[in-house]
Motif scaffolding. Structure first.
Motif, PDB file in Angstrom:
ATOM      1  N   ASP A   2      21.998  29.103  47.415  1.00 59.13           N
ATOM      2  CA  ASP A   2      22.623  28.716  48.722  1.00 59.13           C
ATOM      3  C   ASP A   2      23.593  28.100  48.060  1.00 59.13           C
ATOM      4  OD1 ASP A   2      19.923  27.756  49.578  1.00 59.13           O
ATOM      5  OD2 ASP A   2      19.687  26.782  48.495  1.00 59.13           O
ATOM      6  N   ASP A   3      24.307  28.371  47.064  1.00 63.33           N
ATOM      7  CA  ASP A   3      25.707  28.317  46.473  1.00 63.33           C
ATOM      8  C   ASP A   3      26.306  29.752  46.538  1.00 63.33           C
ATOM      9  OD1 ASP A   3      28.099  27.907  46.345  1.00 63.33           O
ATOM     10  OD2 ASP A   3      27.510  27.401  44.158  1.00 63.33           O
ATOM     11  N   PRO A   4      27.628  30.614  47.478  1.00 60.12           N
ATOM     12  CA  PRO A   4      27.737  31.704  47.559  1.00 60.12           C
ATOM     13  C   PRO A   4      28.189  31.375  46.321  1.00 60.12           C
ATOM     14  CG  PRO A   4      28.463  30.394  49.245  1.00 60.12           C
ATOM     15  CD  PRO A   4      27.777  29.359  48.771  1.00 60.12           C
ATOM     16  N   SER A   5      29.091  30.558  45.605  1.00 54.78           N
ATOM     17  CA  SER A   5      30.298  30.737  44.626  1.00 54.78           C
ATOM     18  C   SER A   5      29.605  31.386  43.584  1.00 54.78           C
ATOM     19  CB  SER A   5      31.164  28.975  44.268  1.00 54.78           C
ATOM     20  OG  SER A   5      30.271  28.229  44.116  1.00 54.78           O
ATOM     21  N   ALA A   6      28.321  31.050  43.745  1.00 50.92           N
ATOM     22  CA  ALA A   6      27.454  31.042  42.289  1.00 50.92           C
ATOM     23  C   ALA A   6      27.991  32.069  41.598  1.00 50.92           C
ATOM     24  CB  ALA A   6      25.929  30.740  42.122  1.00 50.92           C
ATOM     25  N   ILE A   7      27.746  33.190  42.357  1.00 53.46           N
ATOM     26  CA  ILE A   7      28.047  34.712  41.674  1.00 53.46           C
ATOM     27  C   ILE A   7      29.585  34.771  41.442  1.00 53.46           C
ATOM     28  CG2 ILE A   7      26.664  35.966  42.911  1.00 53.46           C
ATOM     29  CD1 ILE A   7      29.116  36.855  44.695  1.00 53.46           C
ATOM     30  N   TYR A   8      30.346  33.991  41.445  1.00 55.03           N
ATOM     31  CA  TYR A   8      32.070  33.868  40.479  1.00 55.03           C
ATOM     32  C   TYR A   8      32.009  33.440  39.293  1.00 55.03           C
ATOM     33  CZ  TYR A   8      32.608  35.494  45.741  1.00 55.03           C
ATOM     34  OH  TYR A   8      32.216  36.315  46.822  1.00 55.03           O
ATOM     35  N   GLU A   9      32.780  33.945  38.274  1.00 52.97           N
ATOM     36  CA  GLU A   9      32.788  33.687  36.776  1.00 52.97           C
ATOM     37  C   GLU A   9      34.306  34.103  37.047  1.00 52.97           C
ATOM     38  OE1 GLU A   9      30.039  34.977  34.367  1.00 52.97           O
ATOM     39  OE2 GLU A   9      28.597  34.304  35.171  1.00 52.97           O
ATOM     40  N   PRO A  10      35.221  33.047  36.024  1.00 49.64           N
ATOM     41  CA  PRO A  10      36.161  33.258  35.150  1.00 49.64           C
ATOM     42  C   PRO A  10      36.480  34.576  34.899  1.00 49.64           C
ATOM     43  CG  PRO A  10      36.271  31.383  34.711  1.00 49.64           C
ATOM     44  CD  PRO A  10      34.661  31.619  35.477  1.00 49.64           C
ATOM     45  N   GLY A  11      37.694  35.757  34.996  1.00 52.92           N
ATOM     46  CA  GLY A  11      38.093  36.505  34.498  1.00 52.92           C
ATOM     47  C   GLY A  11      37.262  38.179  35.389  1.00 52.92           C
ATOM     48  N   MET A  12      36.495  37.935  36.330  1.00 50.69           N
ATOM     49  CA  MET A  12      36.293  38.508  37.834  1.00 50.69           C
ATOM     50  C   MET A  12      37.958  39.593  38.043  1.00 50.69           C
ATOM     51  SD  MET A  12      32.605  37.071  39.200  1.00 50.69           S
ATOM     52  CE  MET A  12      31.384  38.303  38.353  1.00 50.69           C
ATOM     53  N   LEU A  13      37.566  40.063  38.276  1.00 55.61           N
ATOM     54  CA  LEU A  13      38.534  40.647  39.463  1.00 55.61           C
ATOM     55  C   LEU A  13      38.218  40.788  41.428  1.00 55.61           C
ATOM     56  CD1 LEU A  13      39.184  43.660  37.018  1.00 55.61           C
ATOM     57  CD2 LEU A  13      40.638  41.442  37.242  1.00 55.61           C
ATOM     58  N   VAL A  14      38.755  40.495  41.898  1.00 56.65           N
ATOM     59  CA  VAL A  14      38.205  40.253  43.201  1.00 56.65           C
ATOM     60  C   VAL A  14      39.777  41.129  44.361  1.00 56.65           C
ATOM     61  CG1 VAL A  14      36.715  37.847  43.131  1.00 56.65           C
ATOM     62  CG2 VAL A  14      38.827  38.096  43.590  1.00 56.65           C
ATOM     63  N   ARG A  15      39.401  41.271  45.706  1.00 55.13           N
ATOM     64  CA  ARG A  15      40.117  41.628  46.395  1.00 55.13           C
ATOM     65  C   ARG A  15      39.638  40.678  47.475  1.00 55.13           C
ATOM     66  NH1 ARG A  15      43.148  45.781  45.480  1.00 55.13           N
ATOM     67  NH2 ARG A  15      42.321  47.427  44.283  1.00 55.13           N
ATOM     68  N   ASN A  16      40.634  40.146  48.609  1.00 53.08           N
ATOM     69  CA  ASN A  16      40.315  39.195  49.544  1.00 53.08           C
ATOM     70  C   ASN A  16      40.227  40.826  51.078  1.00 53.08           C
ATOM     71  OD1 ASN A  16      39.721  37.722  52.076  1.00 53.08           O
ATOM     72  ND2 ASN A  16      41.479  36.449  51.486  1.00 53.08           N
ATOM     73  N   PRO A  17      39.685  41.335  51.281  1.00 52.13           N
ATOM     74  CA  PRO A  17      39.694  42.345  52.427  1.00 52.13           C
ATOM     75  C   PRO A  17      39.534  41.598  53.925  1.00 52.13           C
ATOM     76  CG  PRO A  17      37.631  41.808  52.305  1.00 52.13           C
ATOM     77  CD  PRO A  17      37.706  40.745  51.496  1.00 52.13           C
ATOM     78  N   ALA A  18      40.466  40.243  53.767  1.00 58.97           N
ATOM     79  CA  ALA A  18      40.420  39.557  54.944  1.00 58.97           C
ATOM     80  C   ALA A  18      42.625  40.152  54.397  1.00 58.97           C
ATOM     81  CB  ALA A  18      40.467  38.362  55.625  1.00 58.97           C
ATOM     82  N   GLU A  19      42.616  40.015  53.500  1.00 60.84           N
ATOM     83  CA  GLU A  19      44.244  39.591  53.409  1.00 60.84           C
ATOM     84  C   GLU A  19      45.054  41.083  52.130  1.00 60.84           C
ATOM     85  OE1 GLU A  19      46.133  38.208  54.418  1.00 60.84           O
ATOM     86  OE2 GLU A  19      45.416  36.728  55.516  1.00 60.84           O
ATOM     87  N   PRO A  20      44.420  42.266  53.105  1.00 61.13           N
ATOM     88  CA  PRO A  20      44.317  43.640  51.664  1.00 61.13           C
ATOM     89  C   PRO A  20      46.021  43.815  50.818  1.00 61.13           C
ATOM     90  CG  PRO A  20      44.417  44.043  53.628  1.00 61.13           C
ATOM     91  CD  PRO A  20      43.931  42.740  53.817  1.00 61.13           C
ATOM     92  N   ASP A  21      46.557  43.649  51.710  1.00 58.22           N
ATOM     93  CA  ASP A  21      48.619  42.797  51.245  1.00 58.22           C
ATOM     94  C   ASP A  21      48.126  41.746  49.961  1.00 58.22           C
ATOM     95  OD1 ASP A  21      48.892  44.855  53.113  1.00 58.22           O
ATOM     96  OD2 ASP A  21      49.876  42.762  53.872  1.00 58.22           O
ATOM     97  N   TRP A  22      47.356  41.535  49.402  1.00 61.99           N
ATOM     98  CA  TRP A  22      47.459  40.001  48.702  1.00 61.99           C
ATOM     99  C   TRP A  22      47.323  40.824  46.908  1.00 61.99           C
ATOM    100  CZ3 TRP A  22      44.798  34.919  50.219  1.00 61.99           C
ATOM    101  CH2 TRP A  22      44.922  34.204  50.876  1.00 61.99           C
ATOM    102  N   GLY A  23      46.236  41.852  47.077  1.00 60.84           N
ATOM    103  CA  GLY A  23      46.408  42.971  45.763  1.00 60.84           C
ATOM    104  C   GLY A  23      45.454  42.476  44.998  1.00 60.84           C
ATOM    105  N   LEU A  24      44.640  43.501  43.566  1.00 61.09           N
ATOM    106  CA  LEU A  24      43.723  42.481  43.019  1.00 61.09           C
ATOM    107  C   LEU A  24      44.043  41.016  42.567  1.00 61.09           C
ATOM    108  CD1 LEU A  24      41.662  44.084  41.596  1.00 61.09           C
ATOM    109  CD2 LEU A  24      42.854  44.672  40.068  1.00 61.09           C
TER     110      LEU A  24
END
Length: 60
Positions: A2-24
């Motif tokens: 139920d919690d979409p944030s549960a998969i995210y932990e400090p240290g993980m690397l991500v991209r925001n597909p809606a803002e590709p210019d933000w980088g890694l």
């Protein structure tokens, strides 16, 4: 899951597909569905996981 944030932990690397210019980005914290992410190009941003879906990066 139920919690979409549960998969995210400090240290993980991500991209925001809606803002590709933000980088890694690296997750700094995950508190109550709000992620603090430090992106290469714009610095630290707080994102609400109920509004933004990030893409996990396993190979940078």
């Amino acid at each position: 899951m139920d919690d979409p944030s549960a998969i995210y932990e400090p240290g993980m690397l991500v991209r925001n597909p809606a803002e590709p210019d933000w980088g890694l980005g690296q997750i700094q914290s995950n508190i109550g569905g709000k992620l603090t992410v430090n992106f290469e190009e714009i610095g630290k941003v707080v994102l609400n996981t109920s509004r933004v879906e990030l893409e996990l990066v396993f190979d940078s």
